[in-house]
Design a protein around this motif. Structure first.
Motif, short mmCIF file in Angstrom:
data_model
loop_
_atom_site.label_atom_id
_atom_site.label_comp_id
_atom_site.label_asym_id
_atom_site.label_seq_id
_atom_site.Cartn_x
_atom_site.Cartn_y
_atom_site.Cartn_z
N ILE A 55 0.84 -1.19 0.00
CA ILE A 55 0.00 0.00 0.00
C ILE A 55 0.88 1.25 0.00
O ILE A 55 1.84 1.33 0.77
CB ILE A 55 -0.94 0.00 1.23
N THR A 56 0.56 2.20 -0.86
CA THR A 56 1.28 3.46 -0.89
C THR A 56 0.67 4.40 0.15
O THR A 56 -0.53 4.61 0.18
CB THR A 56 1.21 4.11 -2.29
N ARG A 57 1.54 4.91 1.01
CA ARG A 57 1.11 5.84 2.06
C ARG A 57 1.91 7.13 1.93
O ARG A 57 2.99 7.15 1.36
CB ARG A 57 1.33 5.21 3.44
N SER A 58 1.36 8.19 2.48
CA SER A 58 2.04 9.48 2.47
C SER A 58 2.87 9.61 3.75
O SER A 58 2.47 9.14 4.81
CB SER A 58 1.02 10.62 2.40
N ILE A 59 4.00 10.27 3.62
CA ILE A 59 4.86 10.56 4.76
C ILE A 59 4.77 12.07 5.00
O ILE A 59 4.93 12.87 4.08
CB ILE A 59 6.33 10.16 4.48
N TYR A 60 4.49 12.43 6.24
CA TYR A 60 4.46 13.83 6.65
C TYR A 60 5.65 14.06 7.57
O TYR A 60 6.13 13.14 8.24
CB TYR A 60 3.16 14.15 7.38
N ILE A 61 6.13 15.30 7.61
CA ILE A 61 7.31 15.63 8.41
C ILE A 61 7.01 16.84 9.29
O ILE A 61 6.30 17.76 8.87
CB ILE A 61 8.54 15.90 7.52
#
Length: 89
Positions: free
Chosen positions: A73-79
Motif C-alpha cells: 500500500i502506498t502511504r504518504s509521509i508527513y514531516i
C-alpha cells in the motif's frame, strides 16, 4: 510514542476521545517532545484517512513524500521539523 526506522524518527499517538482539554494537553506534550528530540519527526499517513490528515496539519506536519510500504500500500509521509508551528485555534 516515538519509533526509529532507517535513521528516521516516527511519531505515533492514539487518541480515543478528542476534546478541547485533550487537544491542549497533547499540544503541550508535543511541543515538549519536539524540544527534547529536536526533530525532524515523521508520520505515516493512510491517504483515505481525512481525520489523520487534519491531525497532521494541526500539529505542524507537512507533506514530505509517498512511500510504497511492505504491505504493497502506498502511504504518504508527513514531516514535522523544529520550528513548524502548531496552529490549533
Amino acid at each position: 510514542m516515538l519509533e526509529q526506522w532507517d535513521n528516521m524518527t516516527f511519531g505515533h499517538c492514539d487518541v480515543y476521545k478528542w476534546t478541547v482539554s485533550v487537544a491542549k494537553k497533547l499540544k503541550e506534550a508535543w511541543e515538549l517532545i519536539m524540544g527534547l528530540h529536536g526533530g525532524p519527526i515523521y508520520a505515516i499517513h493512510d491517504r483515505w484517512d481525512d481525520k489523520h490528515r487534519k491531525w497532521c496539519r494541526l500539529f505542524g506536519f507537512v507533506y514530505f513524500s509517498d512511500l510504497e510500504c511492505q504491505d504493497g500500500i502506498t502511504r504518504s509521509i508527513y514531516i514535522r521539523r523544529l520550528g513548524n508551528g502548531i496552529t490549533l485555534w
